[in-house]
Motif scaffolding. Structure first.
Motif, PDB file in Angstrom:
ATOM      1  N   LEU A 173      31.326 -31.919 -14.044  1.00 36.41           N
ATOM      2  CA  LEU A 173      30.930 -33.322 -13.926  1.00 36.41           C
ATOM      3  C   LEU A 173      31.244 -33.988 -15.264  1.00 36.41           C
ATOM      4  O   LEU A 173      30.760 -33.534 -16.307  1.00 36.41           O
ATOM      5  CB  LEU A 173      29.418 -33.397 -13.657  1.00 36.41           C
ATOM      6  N   ALA A 174      32.093 -35.014 -15.251  1.00 34.79           N
ATOM      7  CA  ALA A 174      32.429 -35.721 -16.493  1.00 34.79           C
ATOM      8  C   ALA A 174      31.830 -37.126 -16.441  1.00 34.79           C
ATOM      9  O   ALA A 174      32.021 -37.850 -15.458  1.00 34.79           O
ATOM     10  CB  ALA A 174      33.940 -35.799 -16.675  1.00 34.79           C
ATOM     11  N   VAL A 175      31.078 -37.470 -17.472  1.00 38.94           N
ATOM     12  CA  VAL A 175      30.461 -38.801 -17.553  1.00 38.94           C
ATOM     13  C   VAL A 175      31.012 -39.518 -18.779  1.00 38.94           C
ATOM     14  O   VAL A 175      30.924 -39.010 -19.900  1.00 38.94           O
ATOM     15  CB  VAL A 175      28.923 -38.707 -17.676  1.00 38.94           C
ATOM     16  N   ILE A 176      31.580 -40.692 -18.528  1.00 42.40           N
ATOM     17  CA  ILE A 176      32.017 -41.567 -19.619  1.00 42.40           C
ATOM     18  C   ILE A 176      31.214 -42.850 -19.479  1.00 42.40           C
ATOM     19  O   ILE A 176      31.190 -43.449 -18.399  1.00 42.40           O
ATOM     20  CB  ILE A 176      33.535 -41.858 -19.525  1.00 42.40           C
ATOM     21  N   ASP A 177      30.503 -43.216 -20.520  1.00 38.70           N
ATOM     22  CA  ASP A 177      29.735 -44.470 -20.423  1.00 38.70           C
ATOM     23  C   ASP A 177      29.614 -45.107 -21.812  1.00 38.70           C
ATOM     24  O   ASP A 177      29.937 -44.475 -22.823  1.00 38.70           O
ATOM     25  CB  ASP A 177      28.364 -44.225 -19.767  1.00 38.70           C
ATOM     26  N   GLN A 219      33.010 -45.517 -25.936  1.00 36.40           N
ATOM     27  CA  GLN A 219      32.266 -44.757 -24.918  1.00 36.40           C
ATOM     28  C   GLN A 219      32.089 -43.302 -25.357  1.00 36.40           C
ATOM     29  O   GLN A 219      32.946 -42.746 -26.039  1.00 36.40           O
ATOM     30  CB  GLN A 219      33.040 -44.764 -23.593  1.00 36.40           C
ATOM     31  N   TYR A 220      30.990 -42.714 -24.927  1.00 41.96           N
ATOM     32  CA  TYR A 220      30.867 -41.265 -25.073  1.00 41.96           C
ATOM     33  C   TYR A 220      31.485 -40.615 -23.842  1.00 41.96           C
ATOM     34  O   TYR A 220      31.601 -41.237 -22.770  1.00 41.96           O
ATOM     35  CB  TYR A 220      29.409 -40.826 -25.281  1.00 41.96           C
ATOM     36  N   PHE A 221      31.892 -39.376 -24.024  1.00 37.85           N
ATOM     37  CA  PHE A 221      32.652 -38.661 -22.986  1.00 37.85           C
ATOM     38  C   PHE A 221      32.019 -37.269 -22.921  1.00 37.85           C
ATOM     39  O   PHE A 221      32.118 -36.490 -23.873  1.00 37.85           O
ATOM     40  CB  PHE A 221      34.116 -38.616 -23.448  1.00 37.85           C
ATOM     41  N   LEU A 222      31.332 -36.996 -21.826  1.00 37.76           N
ATOM     42  CA  LEU A 222      30.552 -35.766 -21.715  1.00 37.76           C
ATOM     43  C   LEU A 222      31.042 -34.958 -20.517  1.00 37.76           C
ATOM     44  O   LEU A 222      31.216 -35.516 -19.425  1.00 37.76           O
ATOM     45  CB  LEU A 222      29.073 -36.107 -21.508  1.00 37.76           C
ATOM     46  N   VAL A 223      31.250 -33.670 -20.716  1.00 38.26           N
ATOM     47  CA  VAL A 223      31.682 -32.819 -19.604  1.00 38.26           C
ATOM     48  C   VAL A 223      30.630 -31.726 -19.398  1.00 38.26           C
ATOM     49  O   VAL A 223      30.268 -31.020 -20.348  1.00 38.26           O
ATOM     50  CB  VAL A 223      33.063 -32.182 -19.866  1.00 38.26           C
TER      51      VAL A 223
END
Ligand SMILES: C[S@@+](CC[C@H](N)C(=O)[O-])C[C@H]1O[C@@H](n2cnc3c(N)ncnc32)[C@H](O)[C@@H]1O
Length: 240
Positions: A173-177, A219-223
């Motif tokens: 699951l990758a979240v960029i916000d 944005q931060y980019f979290l995987v």
């Protein structure tokens, strides 16, 4: 300015600065959307999401490269909007892969279908989803990408638990916000979630952070991956 007005002015500036700092460090109520707006106006949102200058700071090619998708894989763009990321994802998985373009807004789903038809991207599958769950096949998705949409989701603990169900055992699951501070792009800080709040919520829902590329300026980019050993709500435990 009088002698008495000056200290009052300084006090006001200090209070405003503190209030601003406070809004940046304090998160929103866990799991609640920070805003409920409609995205039905395709023309308007196309001008916003697909403006050519966005590429400079959004770096969609670099983002998709960082996700290391393989040919033939299945990826879902959740809250895909006008489909800004879709051509890049389609290229990464190739004609034998699948790109679910997932949206709650019917006008945007129709728009993405037209774009896929115009560009002959047969691997793109537009999905009119529900607000409270991603309507995707169970255990089939290698990667769910959520760009600038996490803060629009409500009841995120339940949502993320259901989302784990659509991922393959090693699915990500990758979240960029948006970083929660004033920026030249994006919504006002009040509508954003801090990186820490997003990490805390996703980890609490049973995922672990496995990567965090830091090349995006705004944005931060979290995987994340599903944490090992967790029993999943709908009976699908990650395979060993
Ligand atoms: C700020 S836009 C981001 C669009 C796209 N990801 C991009 O980066 O260009 C957020 C999108 O999420 C959609 N959205 C909001 N809640 C959603 C939900 N529960 N499931 C799927 N999409 C949702 C909205 O309709 C909107 O198009």
């Amino acid at each position: 300015m009088t002698k008495t007005a000056l200290p009052i002015c300084f006090a006001l500036v200090a209070a405003c600065t503190l209030a601003n700092a406070d809004s940046e460090t304090h998160g929103h109520e866990p799991g609640r959307a920070t805003t409920h707006r409609t995205f039905e106006d395709v023309e308007h949102w196309s001008a916003v999401f697909d403006k050519p200058e966005r590429d400079e700071w959004q770096m969609p090619k670099k983002v998709v490269e960082a996700l290391r998708l393989k040919s033939g894989q299945t990826v879902a763009d959740l809250g895909a909007g006008t489909g800004y990321f879709i051509p890049h994802l389609a290229e990464a998985v190739g004609p034998g892969g699948t790109v679910f373009a997932v949206e709650v807004e019917p006008n945007l789903v129709a728009h993405m279908r037209r774009r896929a038809e115009d560009n002959q991207l047969t691997q793109v599958v537009p999905v009119l989803t529900s607000k409270d769950r991603a309507r995707l096949p169970r255990g089939r998705v290698d990667l769910v990408l959520i760009v600038d949409t996490f803060h629009h989701l409500d009841h995120r603990a339940e949502y993320l638990a259901k989302l784990a169900d659509v991922l393959t055992p090693l699915g990500r699951l990758a979240v960029i916000d948006w970083m929660k501070k004033p920026l030249p792009e994006g919504p006002k800080p009040d509508h954003k979630l801090s990186r820490q709040q997003v990490v805390d919520e996703v980890v609490a829902a049973g995922y672990e952070l496995v990567d965090s590329p830091d090349f995006l300026p705004y944005q931060y980019f979290l995987v994340f991956r599903k944490s090992e050993g967790r029993t999943w709500g709908h009976g699908t435990a990650p395979e060993k």
